[in-house]
Design an enzyme around this catalytic site. Structure first.
Site, short mmCIF file in Angstrom:
data_model
loop_
_atom_site.label_atom_id
_atom_site.label_comp_id
_atom_site.label_asym_id
_atom_site.label_seq_id
_atom_site.Cartn_x
_atom_site.Cartn_y
_atom_site.Cartn_z
N ASP A 1 0.87 -1.18 0.00
CA ASP A 1 0.00 0.00 0.00
C ASP A 1 0.90 1.23 0.00
O ASP A 1 2.12 1.11 0.16
CB ASP A 1 -0.89 -0.01 1.26
CG ASP A 1 -1.83 1.19 1.32
OD1 ASP A 1 -2.50 1.47 0.32
OD2 ASP A 1 -1.88 1.88 2.36
N SER A 2 0.29 2.41 -0.13
CA SER A 2 1.10 3.64 -0.07
C SER A 2 1.46 3.98 1.38
O SER A 2 2.34 4.79 1.61
CB SER A 2 0.32 4.79 -0.67
OG SER A 2 -0.86 5.01 0.08
N CYS B 1 -4.29 -1.83 -1.99
CA CYS B 1 -4.41 -0.39 -2.23
C CYS B 1 -5.24 -0.21 -3.49
O CYS B 1 -4.85 -0.67 -4.57
CB CYS B 1 -3.01 0.19 -2.43
SG CYS B 1 -3.00 1.91 -2.93
N GLU C 1 -3.43 9.24 7.83
CA GLU C 1 -1.97 9.16 8.01
C GLU C 1 -1.47 10.14 9.06
O GLU C 1 -0.41 9.96 9.63
CB GLU C 1 -1.24 9.40 6.67
CG GLU C 1 -1.44 8.29 5.64
CD GLU C 1 -0.55 7.05 5.84
OE1 GLU C 1 0.45 7.12 6.57
OE2 GLU C 1 -0.89 6.01 5.26
N CYS D 1 -11.03 2.61 -0.63
CA CYS D 1 -9.65 2.97 -0.34
C CYS D 1 -9.35 2.27 0.97
O CYS D 1 -10.15 2.34 1.91
CB CYS D 1 -9.54 4.48 -0.18
SG CYS D 1 -7.93 5.01 0.46
N HIS E 1 -7.51 2.91 3.28
CA HIS E 1 -7.38 3.79 4.46
C HIS E 1 -8.75 4.06 5.10
O HIS E 1 -8.82 4.38 6.29
CB HIS E 1 -6.80 5.14 4.06
CG HIS E 1 -5.30 5.15 3.88
ND1 HIS E 1 -4.69 4.55 2.82
CD2 HIS E 1 -4.33 5.68 4.65
CE1 HIS E 1 -3.37 4.75 2.93
NE2 HIS E 1 -3.14 5.42 4.04
N1 DGL Z 1 -4.84 3.05 0.63
C1 DGL Z 1 -4.87 3.59 -0.65
C2 DGL Z 1 -6.00 3.19 -1.52
O1 DGL Z 1 -6.60 2.16 -1.21
C3 DGL Z 1 -3.95 4.67 -1.02
C4 DGL Z 1 -4.35 6.04 -0.85
C5 DGL Z 1 -3.35 7.01 -1.38
O2 DGL Z 1 -2.17 6.78 -1.24
O3 DGL Z 1 -3.78 8.04 -1.95
O4 DGL Z 1 -6.35 3.83 -2.47
#
Ligand code: DGL
Length: 277
Positions: free
Chosen positions: A19-20, A82, A161, A193, A195
């Site tokens: 993931d990011s 992600c 974050e 997402c 997150h």
């Molecule tokens: N967790 C991410 C997703 O599912 C990444 C969000 C990001 O880095 O912008 O899209």
């Protein structure tokens, strides 16, 4: 290695997730629950977070490097945990590895289809995910009758974050982003997402108790189980030293570790890896 001994070795290898940042930990948490004997190796590309606003080609470049690194870590499958990375080109990544590789989008869609009654479904995600049309494509294939309403919520990732999930600002931003979806009277909302499940409380409050929130984490862990089982890679025995759980990040390790301990608990030690970007 061929035969029974070879399979035994494969089973001991880890499931890789990327993931990011910390978002993919929502999937890790589900893997701990559903596949407690599996070892995992996680990569959070915190130096390049957020992925959402970046061009797809650039995101693909980052993911290629991460996949190459993960392949040095004795892995047996890759979960692109992600949505933004998956939306940028899941099929490209599949060509890069000779292992089962899958993302979070299709599992999320399947979970939503199990819940909806009115067939009016919403999806929220990063700008990259929403603009890619990746959810529309899967719905078109699996359930063309669904009315899909999508909404980018780019600030949510930064809220998570930065540990601001319970702040008044998070509430204000959520109200603003989610207003069109409330108006559309959806009955199911996909948190598109990884997150966003970390913001479940505020999203549920704003949408109201009648709207079902879908986190793809649960369904993705189920998919991991199925894929490993099919390949005969499932680690169903308890190892005496317990499964190994390793975490790597491209940015500084400490902020990631602090957030991660909060999110999934246990003892976490993350290591910074400098990849050639
Ligand atoms: N967790 C991410 C997703 O599912 C990444 C969000 C990001 O880095 O912008 O899209």
């Amino acid at each position: 290695m061929e035969g029974k001994e070879g399979l035994q070795i494969e089973r001991y290898k880890s499931i890789a997730l990327l993931d990011s940042g910390v978002g993919g930990l929502t999937v890790v948490k589900e893997i701990y629950k559903q596949l407690p004997n599996e070892s995992i190796v996680y990569f959070g590309d915190t130096a390049h977070m957020p992925y959402g606003p970046r061009p797809y080609e650039q995101v693909r470049g980052f993911v290629y490097e991460i996949i190459d690194f993960l392949q040095t870590q004795e892995i047996k499958a890759v979960v692109v945990a992600c949505n933004s990375a998956a939306s940028a080109g899941l099929d490209y990544y599949k060509e890069r590895v000779n292992l089962p590789l899958f993302g979070v989008i299709e599992p999320g869609v399947r979970a939503a289809l199990k819940q909806t009654i009115t067939n009016k479904i919403g999806v929220i995600g990063t700008t990259g995910t929403i603009e890619s049309g990746s959810y529309q494509d899967v719905f078109k294939r699996l359930a063309p009758d669904v009315q899909l309403y999508s909404q980018p919520c780019p600030l949510f990732v930064l809220i998570v974050e930065n540990g601001l999930v319970n702040s008044p600002e998070a509430r204000l931003v959520a109200e603003e982003y989610l207003a069109p979806l409330k108006e559309a009277e959806i009955d199911t909302l996909i948190l598109g997402c990884t997150h966003y499940p970390l913001m479940t409380d505020v999203i549920q409050e704003v949408m109201g108790a009648n709207v079902k929130l879908i986190s793809s984490a649960e369904e993705t862990a189920r998919e991991a189980k199925e894929v490993l089982f099919k390949n005969d890679f499932l680690q169903d025995e308890h190892h005496k030293d317990g499964p190994s759980r390793r975490f790597f990040v491209s940015g500084p390790a400490k902020p990631f570790t602090d957030l991660a301990v909060n999110l999934i608990g246990g003892e976490i030690k993350a290591y910074q890896v400098l990849l050639p970007w």
